[in-house]
Design a protein around this motif. Structure first.
Motif, PDB file in Angstrom:
ATOM      1  N   UNK A 121       0.801  -1.228   0.000  1.00  0.00           N
ATOM      2  CA  UNK A 121       0.000   0.000   0.000  1.00  0.00           C
ATOM      3  C   UNK A 121       0.834   1.279   0.000  1.00  0.00           C
ATOM      4  N   UNK A 122       2.143   1.149   0.069  1.00  0.00           N
ATOM      5  CA  UNK A 122       3.038   2.297   0.186  1.00  0.00           C
ATOM      6  C   UNK A 122       2.809   3.403  -0.849  1.00  0.00           C
ATOM      7  N   UNK A 123       2.514   3.078  -2.111  1.00  0.00           N
ATOM      8  CA  UNK A 123       2.313   4.166  -3.081  1.00  0.00           C
ATOM      9  C   UNK A 123       1.092   5.043  -2.804  1.00  0.00           C
ATOM     10  N   UNK A 124       0.190   4.596  -1.961  1.00  0.00           N
ATOM     11  CA  UNK A 124      -1.040   5.342  -1.677  1.00  0.00           C
ATOM     12  C   UNK A 124      -0.861   6.251  -0.470  1.00  0.00           C
ATOM     13  N   UNK A 125      -1.562   7.370  -0.486  1.00  0.00           N
ATOM     14  CA  UNK A 125      -1.591   8.237   0.693  1.00  0.00           C
ATOM     15  C   UNK A 125      -2.385   7.508   1.786  1.00  0.00           C
ATOM     16  N   UNK A 126      -2.238   7.906   3.036  1.00  0.00           N
ATOM     17  CA  UNK A 126      -3.024   7.263   4.092  1.00  0.00           C
ATOM     18  C   UNK A 126      -4.527   7.284   3.822  1.00  0.00           C
ATOM     19  N   UNK A 127      -5.028   8.382   3.292  1.00  0.00           N
ATOM     20  CA  UNK A 127      -6.460   8.476   2.984  1.00  0.00           C
ATOM     21  C   UNK A 127      -6.852   7.479   1.891  1.00  0.00           C
ATOM     22  N   UNK A 128      -6.043   7.363   0.863  1.00  0.00           N
ATOM     23  CA  UNK A 128      -6.344   6.428  -0.230  1.00  0.00           C
ATOM     24  C   UNK A 128      -6.174   4.975   0.222  1.00  0.00           C
ATOM     25  N   UNK A 129      -5.261   4.719   1.164  1.00  0.00           N
ATOM     26  CA  UNK A 129      -5.116   3.361   1.715  1.00  0.00           C
ATOM     27  C   UNK A 129      -6.420   2.940   2.387  1.00  0.00           C
ATOM     28  N   UNK A 130      -6.958   3.827   3.204  1.00  0.00           N
ATOM     29  CA  UNK A 130      -8.220   3.533   3.897  1.00  0.00           C
ATOM     30  C   UNK A 130      -9.343   3.340   2.884  1.00  0.00           C
ATOM     31  N   UNK A 131      -9.383   4.192   1.881  1.00  0.00           N
ATOM     32  CA  UNK A 131     -10.406   4.078   0.836  1.00  0.00           C
ATOM     33  C   UNK A 131     -10.260   2.760   0.077  1.00  0.00           C
ATOM     34  N   UNK A 132      -9.040   2.401  -0.285  1.00  0.00           N
ATOM     35  CA  UNK A 132      -8.791   1.144  -0.985  1.00  0.00           C
ATOM     36  C   UNK A 132      -9.262  -0.042  -0.143  1.00  0.00           C
ATOM     37  N   UNK A 133      -8.899  -0.055   1.129  1.00  0.00           N
ATOM     38  CA  UNK A 133      -9.290  -1.167   2.005  1.00  0.00           C
ATOM     39  C   UNK A 133     -10.807  -1.231   2.149  1.00  0.00           C
ATOM     40  N   UNK A 134     -11.465  -0.091   2.265  1.00  0.00           N
ATOM     41  CA  UNK A 134     -12.936  -0.072   2.338  1.00  0.00           C
ATOM     42  C   UNK A 134     -13.546  -0.662   1.073  1.00  0.00           C
ATOM     43  N   UNK A 135     -13.045  -0.240  -0.087  1.00  0.00           N
ATOM     44  CA  UNK A 135     -13.609  -0.706  -1.358  1.00  0.00           C
ATOM     45  C   UNK A 135     -13.347  -2.187  -1.607  1.00  0.00           C
ATOM     46  N   UNK A 136     -12.128  -2.648  -1.352  1.00  0.00           N
ATOM     47  CA  UNK A 136     -11.818  -4.055  -1.616  1.00  0.00           C
ATOM     48  C   UNK A 136     -12.574  -4.961  -0.647  1.00  0.00           C
TER      49      UNK A 136
END
Length: 158
Positions: A121-136
């Motif tokens: 998840x390193x390439x993502x900002x903290x906000x996008x990491x949370x969003x990615x995890x929510x979506x997946x």
């Protein structure tokens, strides 16, 4: 008329498969000292959280095919990381426990496993990491019944 196939780059499944390849490669890179696969780590972790779980339930917990979980457990047992014992209620059922060696592997490998997750998840900002995890997580929950090995770990929300 000439057939032109759709471009893979427009298929979410293509990207999911590629991300899975990346996740396995990063996991292997970080955990090579322990010689454990992602499925083996998931199995050990789930057994540790639910000592005495049976093989079929374990397969559902980690979303793995029930017919092949036995071979994963064979390898873990051969390494002395898990034990299987008979159930007092049903002779056909094998109950699983993590050995001291398995506990040690989990404890020692966990920082490397967590580092692998961070690297993915390193390439993502903290906000996008949370969003990615929510979506997946949402997609898995909503589509879990379509899997060859549905997981009992993701019940649909009411």
């Amino acid at each position: 008329m000439t057939f032109k196939p759709a471009e893979l780059e427009h298929f979410p499944g293509y990207y999911i498969r590629r991300l899975q390849q990346i996740a396995v490669a990063v996991f292997a890179d970080e955990t090579q000292a322990w010689g454990v696969t992602p499925v083996q780590f998931a199995a050990l972790s789930a057994i540790m959280r639910q000592p005495g779980v049976d093989q079929r339930t374990l397969a559902r917990l980690i979303g793995f095919d029930a017919s092949t979980i036995g071979s994963v457990l064979d390898r873990l047992e051969a390494r002395g990381l898990v034990t299987r014992s008979g159930s007092p209620k049903d002779r056909r059922v094998r109950l699983l426990h993590v050995t001291e060696e398995g506990v040690s592997l989990l404890k020692n490998a966990e920082p490397a496993v967590l580092k692998a997750q961070q690297r993915i998840l390193e390439p993502l900002t903290p906000e996008r990491r949370a969003q990615f995890m929510d979506l997946i997580t949402f997609l898995i929950k909503e589509n879990d019944e379509l899997a060859r090995a549905p997981s009992s770990g993701f019940p649909k929300e009411a």
